[in-house]
Motif scaffolding. Sequence first.
Motif, PDB file in Angstrom:
ATOM      1  N   UNK A  52       0.662  -1.295   0.183  1.00 57.94           N
ATOM      2  CA  UNK A  52      -0.199   0.063  -0.002  1.00 57.94           C
ATOM      3  C   UNK A  52       0.708   1.374  -0.094  1.00 57.94           C
ATOM      4  N   UNK A  53       2.071   1.149  -0.370  1.00 63.44           N
ATOM      5  CA  UNK A  53       3.180   2.180  -0.352  1.00 63.44           C
ATOM      6  C   UNK A  53       3.394   2.337  -1.840  1.00 63.44           C
ATOM      7  N   UNK A  54       3.136   1.260  -2.498  1.00 61.47           N
ATOM      8  CA  UNK A  54       3.527   1.258  -3.962  1.00 61.47           C
ATOM      9  C   UNK A  54       4.873   0.546  -4.152  1.00 61.47           C
ATOM     10  N   UNK A  55       5.226  -0.081  -3.105  1.00 62.14           N
ATOM     11  CA  UNK A  55       6.349  -0.954  -3.148  1.00 62.14           C
ATOM     12  C   UNK A  55       6.543  -2.402  -3.586  1.00 62.14           C
ATOM     13  N   UNK A  56       7.079  -3.019  -4.377  1.00 62.97           N
ATOM     14  CA  UNK A  56       6.987  -4.417  -4.584  1.00 62.97           C
ATOM     15  C   UNK A  56       7.539  -5.452  -3.496  1.00 62.97           C
ATOM     16  N   UNK A  57       6.841  -6.140  -3.316  1.00 60.91           N
ATOM     17  CA  UNK A  57       7.081  -6.970  -2.038  1.00 60.91           C
ATOM     18  C   UNK A  57       6.780  -8.286  -2.126  1.00 60.91           C
ATOM     19  N   UNK A  58       7.468  -9.094  -1.358  1.00 61.71           N
ATOM     20  CA  UNK A  58       7.312 -10.666  -1.574  1.00 61.71           C
ATOM     21  C   UNK A  58       6.891 -11.380   0.000  1.00 61.71           C
ATOM     22  N   UNK A  59       6.588 -12.498  -0.380  1.00 61.27           N
ATOM     23  CA  UNK A  59       6.255 -13.433   0.964  1.00 61.27           C
ATOM     24  C   UNK A  59       7.645 -13.204   2.085  1.00 61.27           C
ATOM     25  N   UNK A  60       8.886 -13.327   1.374  1.00 63.25           N
ATOM     26  CA  UNK A  60      10.063 -13.182   2.207  1.00 63.25           C
ATOM     27  C   UNK A  60      10.055 -12.100   2.825  1.00 63.25           C
ATOM     28  N   UNK A  61       9.937 -10.868   2.311  1.00 68.59           N
ATOM     29  CA  UNK A  61       9.807  -9.467   3.156  1.00 68.59           C
ATOM     30  C   UNK A  61       9.065  -9.656   4.582  1.00 68.59           C
ATOM     31  N   UNK A  62       8.171 -10.687   4.715  1.00 72.85           N
ATOM     32  CA  UNK A  62       7.473 -10.699   6.131  1.00 72.85           C
ATOM     33  C   UNK A  62       8.061 -11.774   6.983  1.00 72.85           C
ATOM     34  N   UNK A  63       9.169 -12.479   6.686  1.00 80.59           N
ATOM     35  CA  UNK A  63       9.652 -13.452   7.559  1.00 80.59           C
ATOM     36  C   UNK A  63      10.137 -12.555   8.743  1.00 80.59           C
ATOM     37  N   UNK A  64       9.912 -13.512   9.806  1.00 84.00           N
ATOM     38  CA  UNK A  64      10.144 -12.788  11.231  1.00 84.00           C
ATOM     39  C   UNK A  64       9.241 -12.544  12.027  1.00 84.00           C
ATOM     40  N   UNK A  65       8.023 -12.182  11.101  1.00 80.41           N
ATOM     41  CA  UNK A  65       6.795 -12.087  11.765  1.00 80.41           C
ATOM     42  C   UNK A  65       5.654 -13.032  11.531  1.00 80.41           C
ATOM     43  N   UNK A  66       4.642 -13.059  12.566  1.00 74.38           N
ATOM     44  CA  UNK A  66       3.490 -13.864  12.148  1.00 74.38           C
ATOM     45  C   UNK A  66       2.625 -13.239  11.364  1.00 74.38           C
ATOM     46  N   UNK A  67       2.131 -13.932  10.178  1.00 75.64           N
ATOM     47  CA  UNK A  67       1.214 -13.212   9.105  1.00 75.64           C
ATOM     48  C   UNK A  67      -0.079 -13.882   9.273  1.00 75.64           C
ATOM     49  N   UNK A  68      -0.929 -12.894   9.003  1.00 74.67           N
ATOM     50  CA  UNK A  68      -2.387 -13.339   8.682  1.00 74.67           C
ATOM     51  C   UNK A  68      -2.780 -12.974   7.190  1.00 74.67           C
ATOM     52  N   UNK A  69      -3.215 -13.721   6.486  1.00 78.91           N
ATOM     53  CA  UNK A  69      -3.254 -13.349   5.115  1.00 78.91           C
ATOM     54  C   UNK A  69      -4.791 -13.537   4.877  1.00 78.91           C
ATOM     55  N   UNK A  70      -5.485 -12.533   4.298  1.00 78.78           N
ATOM     56  CA  UNK A  70      -6.843 -12.287   3.937  1.00 78.78           C
ATOM     57  C   UNK A  70      -7.250 -11.823   2.586  1.00 78.78           C
ATOM     58  N   UNK A  71      -8.139 -12.449   2.078  1.00 78.73           N
ATOM     59  CA  UNK A  71      -8.338 -11.687   0.564  1.00 78.73           C
ATOM     60  C   UNK A  71      -9.537 -11.035   0.427  1.00 78.73           C
TER      61      UNK A  71
END
Length: 187
Positions: A36-55
Amino acid sequence: MMGALLLGACQRGDQPWRLTNVSGHMPDLDFKLVDDHGKEVSGADYRGKVVILYFGYTHCPDVCPLTLAQLHQVLTKVGPAADNVRILFVSVDPARDTPDIMHAYVNAFDPRAVGLSGTPRAVEALSKRYRSAYTREPDKGDGQYEVSHSSALYLFDRDGKARLLSTPANPQDDLVHDLQLLLDKGA
């Protein structure tokens, strides 16, 4: 008394999940989208965090705002440890959900939420990866349409491994409980 202590230790060792355990049955967190800042990201960018994915999508009249509000309540109940959680809200309506719109939307609910979007093909591929479904209703000619979508939450551990699945039928306290386990275990 000793038997109860041993039983409790065994149960903790087995990680007594309250949500549906999908470990080994769902793929790891893997994608390439735009945040939401216009930056390309991948799943690896969130390693180290617990992630809740929602569509979902920002024009959703009911399920999405309700789910995001409940996730904020869950993270509030988890307390300071929730700073190690990220809510990844993937738009199934990339035509209308620009990064600016996504940023305003998700941050209205929780600062730990990140809006993600991408090309229709990238979003569809990610949705299929996690067996989530959505369909777009026909445009009424004024740019107004609804998108029907699944409402499951996918929980990933700090290593990006799929661990749990939550549906609207699961009590909020079960999500709080299992998030705390994921955070405590560092798993």
